[in-house]
Design a protein around this motif. Structure first.
Motif, PDB file in Angstrom:
ATOM      1  N   GLU A 164      -0.547   5.508  -7.196  1.00 60.45           N
ATOM      2  CA  GLU A 164      -0.689   4.894  -8.221  1.00 60.45           C
ATOM      3  C   GLU A 164      -2.278   4.908  -8.675  1.00 60.45           C
ATOM      4  O   GLU A 164      -2.858   4.581  -7.647  1.00 60.45           O
ATOM      5  CB  GLU A 164      -0.141   3.600  -8.541  1.00 60.45           C
ATOM      6  CG  GLU A 164       1.395   3.416  -8.565  1.00 60.45           C
ATOM      7  CD  GLU A 164       1.837   3.747 -10.056  1.00 60.45           C
ATOM      8  OE1 GLU A 164       1.459   3.407 -10.843  1.00 60.45           O
ATOM      9  OE2 GLU A 164       2.781   4.722  -9.747  1.00 60.45           O
ATOM     10  N   GLY A 165      -2.814   4.688  -9.739  1.00 61.55           N
ATOM     11  CA  GLY A 165      -4.199   4.426  -9.972  1.00 61.55           C
ATOM     12  C   GLY A 165      -4.448   3.004 -10.193  1.00 61.55           C
ATOM     13  O   GLY A 165      -3.586   2.464 -10.709  1.00 61.55           O
ATOM     14  N   MET A 166      -5.576   2.543 -10.130  1.00 59.50           N
ATOM     15  CA  MET A 166      -5.981   1.406 -10.359  1.00 59.50           C
ATOM     16  C   MET A 166      -6.386   0.903 -11.835  1.00 59.50           C
ATOM     17  O   MET A 166      -6.643   1.811 -12.647  1.00 59.50           O
ATOM     18  CB  MET A 166      -7.511   0.998  -9.449  1.00 59.50           C
ATOM     19  CG  MET A 166      -7.280  -0.041  -8.654  1.00 59.50           C
ATOM     20  SD  MET A 166      -8.957  -0.151  -7.730  1.00 59.50           S
ATOM     21  CE  MET A 166      -9.235  -1.917  -7.915  1.00 59.50           C
ATOM     22  N   PRO A 167      -5.739  -0.261 -12.409  1.00 56.81           N
ATOM     23  CA  PRO A 167      -6.033  -0.489 -13.416  1.00 56.81           C
ATOM     24  C   PRO A 167      -7.368  -0.794 -13.947  1.00 56.81           C
ATOM     25  O   PRO A 167      -8.295  -1.005 -13.231  1.00 56.81           O
ATOM     26  CB  PRO A 167      -5.224  -1.906 -13.753  1.00 56.81           C
ATOM     27  CG  PRO A 167      -4.373  -2.063 -12.536  1.00 56.81           C
ATOM     28  CD  PRO A 167      -4.884  -1.199 -11.484  1.00 56.81           C
ATOM     29  N   ALA A 168      -7.557  -0.318 -15.177  1.00 59.49           N
ATOM     30  CA  ALA A 168      -9.077  -0.182 -15.698  1.00 59.49           C
ATOM     31  C   ALA A 168      -9.904  -1.541 -15.467  1.00 59.49           C
ATOM     32  O   ALA A 168     -10.952  -1.858 -14.943  1.00 59.49           O
ATOM     33  CB  ALA A 168      -9.117   0.085 -17.045  1.00 59.49           C
ATOM     34  N   TRP A 169      -9.039  -2.714 -15.836  1.00 57.76           N
ATOM     35  CA  TRP A 169      -9.606  -3.982 -15.556  1.00 57.76           C
ATOM     36  C   TRP A 169      -9.893  -4.597 -14.242  1.00 57.76           C
ATOM     37  O   TRP A 169     -10.459  -5.379 -13.997  1.00 57.76           O
ATOM     38  CB  TRP A 169      -8.584  -4.940 -16.532  1.00 57.76           C
ATOM     39  CG  TRP A 169      -7.091  -5.074 -15.917  1.00 57.76           C
ATOM     40  CD1 TRP A 169      -6.424  -4.317 -16.475  1.00 57.76           C
ATOM     41  CD2 TRP A 169      -6.812  -5.854 -15.117  1.00 57.76           C
ATOM     42  NE1 TRP A 169      -4.999  -4.424 -15.909  1.00 57.76           N
ATOM     43  CE2 TRP A 169      -5.274  -5.547 -14.837  1.00 57.76           C
ATOM     44  CE3 TRP A 169      -7.138  -6.973 -14.328  1.00 57.76           C
ATOM     45  CZ2 TRP A 169      -4.641  -6.098 -14.398  1.00 57.76           C
ATOM     46  CZ3 TRP A 169      -6.299  -7.406 -13.435  1.00 57.76           C
ATOM     47  CH2 TRP A 169      -4.994  -7.095 -13.282  1.00 57.76           C
ATOM     48  N   GLU A 170      -9.456  -3.750 -13.163  1.00 63.11           N
ATOM     49  CA  GLU A 170      -9.598  -4.017 -12.069  1.00 63.11           C
ATOM     50  C   GLU A 170     -10.562  -3.421 -11.254  1.00 63.11           C
ATOM     51  O   GLU A 170     -10.882  -3.644 -10.026  1.00 63.11           O
ATOM     52  CB  GLU A 170      -8.363  -4.166 -11.073  1.00 63.11           C
ATOM     53  CG  GLU A 170      -7.318  -5.158 -11.094  1.00 63.11           C
ATOM     54  CD  GLU A 170      -5.932  -5.017 -10.486  1.00 63.11           C
ATOM     55  OE1 GLU A 170      -6.152  -4.293  -9.454  1.00 63.11           O
ATOM     56  OE2 GLU A 170      -5.086  -5.620 -10.484  1.00 63.11           O
ATOM     57  N   GLN A 171     -11.168  -2.345 -11.858  1.00 63.73           N
ATOM     58  CA  GLN A 171     -12.044  -1.330 -11.219  1.00 63.73           C
ATOM     59  C   GLN A 171     -13.322  -1.983 -11.153  1.00 63.73           C
ATOM     60  O   GLN A 171     -13.724  -2.545 -11.929  1.00 63.73           O
ATOM     61  CB  GLN A 171     -11.925  -0.194 -11.988  1.00 63.73           C
ATOM     62  CG  GLN A 171     -10.890   0.637 -11.782  1.00 63.73           C
ATOM     63  CD  GLN A 171     -10.815   2.203 -12.200  1.00 63.73           C
ATOM     64  OE1 GLN A 171     -11.546   2.790 -12.644  1.00 63.73           O
ATOM     65  NE2 GLN A 171      -9.627   2.664 -12.294  1.00 63.73           N
ATOM     66  N   GLY A 215       0.902  -1.306   0.127  1.00 63.87           N
ATOM     67  CA  GLY A 215       0.122   0.194  -0.196  1.00 63.87           C
ATOM     68  C   GLY A 215       0.828   1.392   0.038  1.00 63.87           C
ATOM     69  O   GLY A 215       0.508   2.400  -0.631  1.00 63.87           O
ATOM     70  N   ARG A 216       1.938   1.156   0.622  1.00 68.09           N
ATOM     71  CA  ARG A 216       2.889   2.407   0.871  1.00 68.09           C
ATOM     72  C   ARG A 216       3.572   2.490  -0.559  1.00 68.09           C
ATOM     73  O   ARG A 216       3.706   3.609  -1.100  1.00 68.09           O
ATOM     74  CB  ARG A 216       3.810   2.470   1.708  1.00 68.09           C
ATOM     75  CG  ARG A 216       3.158   2.714   3.349  1.00 68.09           C
ATOM     76  CD  ARG A 216       4.134   2.751   4.373  1.00 68.09           C
ATOM     77  NE  ARG A 216       4.710   1.274   4.564  1.00 68.09           N
ATOM     78  CZ  ARG A 216       4.459   0.695   5.504  1.00 68.09           C
ATOM     79  NH1 ARG A 216       3.278   0.482   6.045  1.00 68.09           N
ATOM     80  NH2 ARG A 216       5.278  -0.630   5.908  1.00 68.09           N
ATOM     81  N   LEU A 217       4.091   1.550  -1.235  1.00 70.19           N
ATOM     82  CA  LEU A 217       4.670   1.658  -2.346  1.00 70.19           C
ATOM     83  C   LEU A 217       3.929   2.300  -3.419  1.00 70.19           C
ATOM     84  O   LEU A 217       4.052   2.875  -4.444  1.00 70.19           O
ATOM     85  CB  LEU A 217       5.323   0.229  -2.801  1.00 70.19           C
ATOM     86  CG  LEU A 217       6.586  -0.332  -1.973  1.00 70.19           C
ATOM     87  CD1 LEU A 217       6.690  -1.783  -2.405  1.00 70.19           C
ATOM     88  CD2 LEU A 217       7.527   0.533  -2.139  1.00 70.19           C
ATOM     89  N   TYR A 218       2.552   1.725  -3.918  1.00 70.49           N
ATOM     90  CA  TYR A 218       1.634   2.246  -4.871  1.00 70.49           C
ATOM     91  C   TYR A 218       0.656   3.027  -4.272  1.00 70.49           C
ATOM     92  O   TYR A 218      -0.390   3.096  -5.040  1.00 70.49           O
ATOM     93  CB  TYR A 218       0.965   0.934  -5.318  1.00 70.49           C
ATOM     94  CG  TYR A 218       2.086  -0.009  -5.917  1.00 70.49           C
ATOM     95  CD1 TYR A 218       2.579   0.348  -7.256  1.00 70.49           C
ATOM     96  CD2 TYR A 218       2.752  -1.162  -5.397  1.00 70.49           C
ATOM     97  CE1 TYR A 218       3.449  -0.524  -7.912  1.00 70.49           C
ATOM     98  CE2 TYR A 218       3.665  -1.849  -5.828  1.00 70.49           C
ATOM     99  CZ  TYR A 218       4.092  -1.513  -7.151  1.00 70.49           C
ATOM    100  OH  TYR A 218       5.034  -2.238  -7.861  1.00 70.49           O
TER     101      TYR A 218
END
Length: 116
Positions: A39-46, A33-36
């Motif tokens: 970052e936005g979530m990939p579209a395929w995971e939303q 969680g701290r590393l990313y």
């Protein structure tokens, strides 16, 4: 991502349970969680938006209704087939024994009254 109070509370409960059951895994999730964080979530995971969810739910309900109709038809056909196989063949009803009129024996010829 915005969550309501109830969802945040559930996540806190999951997090507390994870801390108790597997502290190493919890530490790895924290590091991830701290590393990313930015970052936005990939579209395929939303998760789909609410209009999409409604369409998906309607399609799922239609598929479920169609499957229920097919299952019902197959089950009815199977029930009819099993019932037809298990039913014994029909025989004509046995002839009823002859009943004598009041005061006479069965098989006695009937003549005019007073001659018997």
């Amino acid at each position: 991502m915005s969550l309501n109070y109830r969802q945040r509370h559930r996540l806190r409960l999951v997090k507390a349970g994870l801390r108790r059951s597997d502290p190493l895994l919890c530490a790895m999730f924290g590091m991830f969680g701290r590393l990313y964080k930015g970052e936005g979530m990939p579209a395929w995971e939303q998760v789909p938006t609410s209009p999409d969810r409604g369409r998906i739910a309607a399609r799922g309900a239609a598929v479920l209704a169609a499957m229920a109709a097919v299952f019902s038809a197959v089950l009815t056909a199977a029930l009819v087939a099993v019932t037809a196989m298990r039913r014994p063949p029909r025989h004509p009803p046995a002839p009823m024994p002859e009943r004598a009129p009041h005061g006479r024996e069965a098989g006695e010829p009937q003549g005019p009254p007073g001659h018997g």
